[in-house]
Write an enzyme that holds these catalytic residues in place. Structure first.
Site, PDB file in Angstrom:
ATOM      1  N   ARG A  62     -41.718  23.842  -1.517  1.00 16.53           N
ATOM      2  CA  ARG A  62     -41.709  25.049  -0.681  1.00 16.53           C
ATOM      3  C   ARG A  62     -40.680  24.890   0.420  1.00 16.53           C
ATOM      4  O   ARG A  62     -40.094  23.828   0.590  1.00 16.53           O
ATOM      5  CB  ARG A  62     -43.110  25.393  -0.152  1.00 16.53           C
ATOM      6  CG  ARG A  62     -44.048  24.277   0.188  1.00 16.53           C
ATOM      7  CD  ARG A  62     -43.634  23.409   1.344  1.00 16.53           C
ATOM      8  NE  ARG A  62     -43.316  24.222   2.519  1.00 16.53           N
ATOM      9  CZ  ARG A  62     -42.533  23.845   3.500  1.00 16.53           C
ATOM     10  NH1 ARG A  62     -41.955  22.638   3.495  1.00 16.53           N
ATOM     11  NH2 ARG A  62     -42.286  24.620   4.528  1.00 16.53           N
ATOM     12  N   GLY A  63     -40.488  26.005   1.161  1.00 15.10           N
ATOM     13  CA  GLY A  63     -39.396  26.023   2.140  1.00 15.10           C
ATOM     14  C   GLY A  63     -38.192  26.656   1.451  1.00 15.10           C
ATOM     15  O   GLY A  63     -37.850  26.283   0.313  1.00 15.10           O
ATOM     16  N   ARG A 109     -41.900  33.558  -6.300  1.00 10.19           N
ATOM     17  CA  ARG A 109     -42.180  33.928  -4.899  1.00 10.19           C
ATOM     18  C   ARG A 109     -41.102  34.926  -4.453  1.00 10.19           C
ATOM     19  O   ARG A 109     -39.916  34.715  -4.719  1.00 10.19           O
ATOM     20  CB  ARG A 109     -42.174  32.685  -3.981  1.00 10.19           C
ATOM     21  CG  ARG A 109     -43.283  31.696  -4.306  1.00 10.19           C
ATOM     22  CD  ARG A 109     -43.390  30.608  -3.248  1.00 10.19           C
ATOM     23  NE  ARG A 109     -44.042  31.087  -2.038  1.00 10.19           N
ATOM     24  CZ  ARG A 109     -44.064  30.407  -0.888  1.00 10.19           C
ATOM     25  NH1 ARG A 109     -43.445  29.241  -0.790  1.00 10.19           N
ATOM     26  NH2 ARG A 109     -44.692  30.890   0.162  1.00 10.19           N
ATOM     27  N   GLN A 168     -48.836  23.900   6.930  1.00  9.18           N
ATOM     28  CA  GLN A 168     -47.554  23.201   6.746  1.00  9.18           C
ATOM     29  C   GLN A 168     -47.160  22.430   8.006  1.00  9.18           C
ATOM     30  O   GLN A 168     -46.483  21.401   7.929  1.00  9.18           O
ATOM     31  CB  GLN A 168     -46.435  24.203   6.385  1.00  9.18           C
ATOM     32  CG  GLN A 168     -46.522  24.773   4.983  1.00  9.18           C
ATOM     33  CD  GLN A 168     -47.300  26.064   4.925  1.00  9.18           C
ATOM     34  OE1 GLN A 168     -48.187  26.316   5.752  1.00  9.18           O
ATOM     35  NE2 GLN A 168     -46.998  26.909   3.962  1.00  9.18           N
ATOM     36  N   ASP A 198     -36.898  32.524   6.069  1.00  9.20           N
ATOM     37  CA  ASP A 198     -36.880  32.698   4.610  1.00  9.20           C
ATOM     38  C   ASP A 198     -35.905  33.778   4.163  1.00  9.20           C
ATOM     39  O   ASP A 198     -35.427  33.764   3.028  1.00  9.20           O
ATOM     40  CB  ASP A 198     -38.286  33.040   4.104  1.00  9.20           C
ATOM     41  CG  ASP A 198     -39.145  31.797   4.121  1.00  9.20           C
ATOM     42  OD1 ASP A 198     -39.669  31.441   5.196  1.00  9.20           O
ATOM     43  OD2 ASP A 198     -39.254  31.140   3.065  1.00  9.20           O
ATOM     44  N   ASN A 216     -40.087  34.733   8.456  1.00  4.43           N
ATOM     45  CA  ASN A 216     -40.469  33.323   8.392  1.00  4.43           C
ATOM     46  C   ASN A 216     -41.988  33.266   8.259  1.00  4.43           C
ATOM     47  O   ASN A 216     -42.668  34.304   8.258  1.00  4.43           O
ATOM     48  CB  ASN A 216     -39.975  32.563   9.630  1.00  4.43           C
ATOM     49  CG  ASN A 216     -40.107  31.058   9.464  1.00  4.43           C
ATOM     50  OD1 ASN A 216     -39.682  30.498   8.450  1.00  4.43           O
ATOM     51  ND2 ASN A 216     -40.709  30.386  10.428  1.00  4.43           N
ATOM     52  N   LYS A 217     -42.509  32.081   8.156  1.00  2.00           N
ATOM     53  CA  LYS A 217     -43.951  31.869   7.961  1.00  2.00           C
ATOM     54  C   LYS A 217     -44.796  32.738   8.893  1.00  2.00           C
ATOM     55  O   LYS A 217     -44.466  32.872  10.075  1.00  2.00           O
ATOM     56  CB  LYS A 217     -44.256  30.388   8.191  1.00  2.00           C
ATOM     57  CG  LYS A 217     -45.697  29.970   8.070  1.00  2.00           C
ATOM     58  CD  LYS A 217     -46.365  30.402   6.778  1.00  2.00           C
ATOM     59  CE  LYS A 217     -45.637  29.924   5.538  1.00  2.00           C
ATOM     60  NZ  LYS A 217     -46.077  30.666   4.310  1.00  2.00           N
TER      61      LYS A 217
END
Ligand code: MRU
Length: 345
Positions: free
Chosen positions: A46-47, A89, A196, A237, A247-248
């Protein structure tokens, strides 16, 4: 770096299973496109940059045993693998950028025979890995200029070695500043629901010997109010042409808190995270995750069976709250419409 997050080894995609950290450091090896897809989907890898690399290497894995006899048949397999991986994703644009690059490479070499085409695709995927390494180093150097000796950085999620081929984006800035001899401390948001920050950022900073303090997500306002934070740096992202940055989930909260407390908020991301085809963050597709990650995270039930859950994996921080976007080509400043275009070349 202490770890090699994702690489090509002996005909297989080799990656750390990040779902097992921090208690176990386990590597997975796949030579099948469906397994790479599942690894991306469940966040073993991920990332944003690492997802892009997984996509590119996944295409190589998917076609390396092809017995196609001509370009048309081979390209159909490349396209099938890439289009399938693209469904894993939706938010990190690096995935689509890498998959498009693999398809384009095949098309540009259509006159080669199939054996050569397989080699060309592997070389292209490895070039993506190498370019990401280089981008991390340059982002780190560019961003380190923002940090003074003794500064404390707050970060959200994991934008470090575990999210890239080298030492990260947001965390690259910290690693580079420390390499320059500065003393830097970090507050890591734990980052609900998949943790995370707690599982990955706290682990990787500890491995690197960097002073890190873990906080619950709802502690960010308090540490800013107490004057503990000099700067916030997160990854991204997908960044729209006006600078709005996905982003997250929870990054937007942090940006608002930073704004209110007068703490500068920066994004660090490679040029491959820019999506200049989008005029604003409203157009960024946001992944929704399943309810069990919230109600039954890591196997422990923490909410009643059957309760309704809404779980977007990302949010979009409006450009107006972002002081600068650190890239490998320099730091973009508002107005982003102009500065990002210039840095993207
Ligand atoms: O759901 P994840 O763990 O893939 O989300 C990752 C992030 O939001 C990162 O901050 C982002 O991808 C940048 S990684 C350099």
């Amino acid at each position: 770096m202490p770890v090699s997050t994702i690489e090509w080894k002996d005909g297989k995609v080799r990656m750390i299973d990040q779902t097992k950290l921090p208690t176990e450091l386990v590597y997975l090896e796949y030579d099948d496109v469906k397994e790479v897809w599942a690894a991306i989907k469940r966040l073993s890898v991920r990332g944003a940059p690492a997802i892009g690399i997984a996509g590119a290497l996944g295409v190589v894995a998917g076609v390396q045993n092809s017995d196609a006899k001509d370009f048309e048949a081979f390209y159909a397999e490349v396209e099938k693998a890439a289009d399938y991986l693209a469904t894993s994703r939706p938010t990190a644009v690096n995935l689509f950028w890498a998959l498009d690059r693999m398809k384009r490479t095949a098309l540009e070499n259509r006159t080669d025979d199939v054996a050569r085409l397989k080699q060309v695709l592997l070389e292209e995927a490895l070039a993506i890995v190498e370019e990401d390494r280089e981008a991390c180093r340059r982002m780190g150097k560019n961003g380190a200029a923002l940090l003074k000796d003794g500064d404390t950085v707050l970060t959200h999620c994991n934008a470090g070695a575990l999210a890239t081929a080298d030492y990260g984006t947001a965390l690259a800035v910290i690693y580079a500043a420390v390499e320059e001899g500065k003393s830097i401390s970090v507050y890591a948001d734990e980052t609900r629901p998949l943790l995370q920050g707690a599982r990955l950022t706290a682990w990787e900073l500890q491995q690197a010997g960097i002073d890190v303090t873990l906080i619950c997500d709802n502690t960010a306002a308090q540490v800013m109010k107490e004057g503990r934070i000099d700067i916030v740096i997160t990854g991204a992202d997908r960044i729209a042409s006006n600078g709005d940055s996905a982003n997250k989930i929870g990054t937007y909260n942090v940006a608002l808190l930073a704004h209110i407390h007068g703490v500068p908020f920066y994004i660090a991301a490679p040029i491959s995270t820019l999506d200049l085809s989008l005029s604003s963050g409203d157009e960024i597709p946001i992944e929704e995750r399943g309810p069990e990650e919230v109600t039954c995270g890591f196997g422990t039930r923490t909410a009643p069976e059957g309760v309704k859950v809404y779980s977007p994996a990302f949010d979009v921080t409006p450009a107006t709250y972002i002081h600068g976007i650190i890239t490998e080509n320099g730091i973009a400043r508002p107005p982003y419409g102009e500065s990002l275009k210039k840095l993207a070349g």
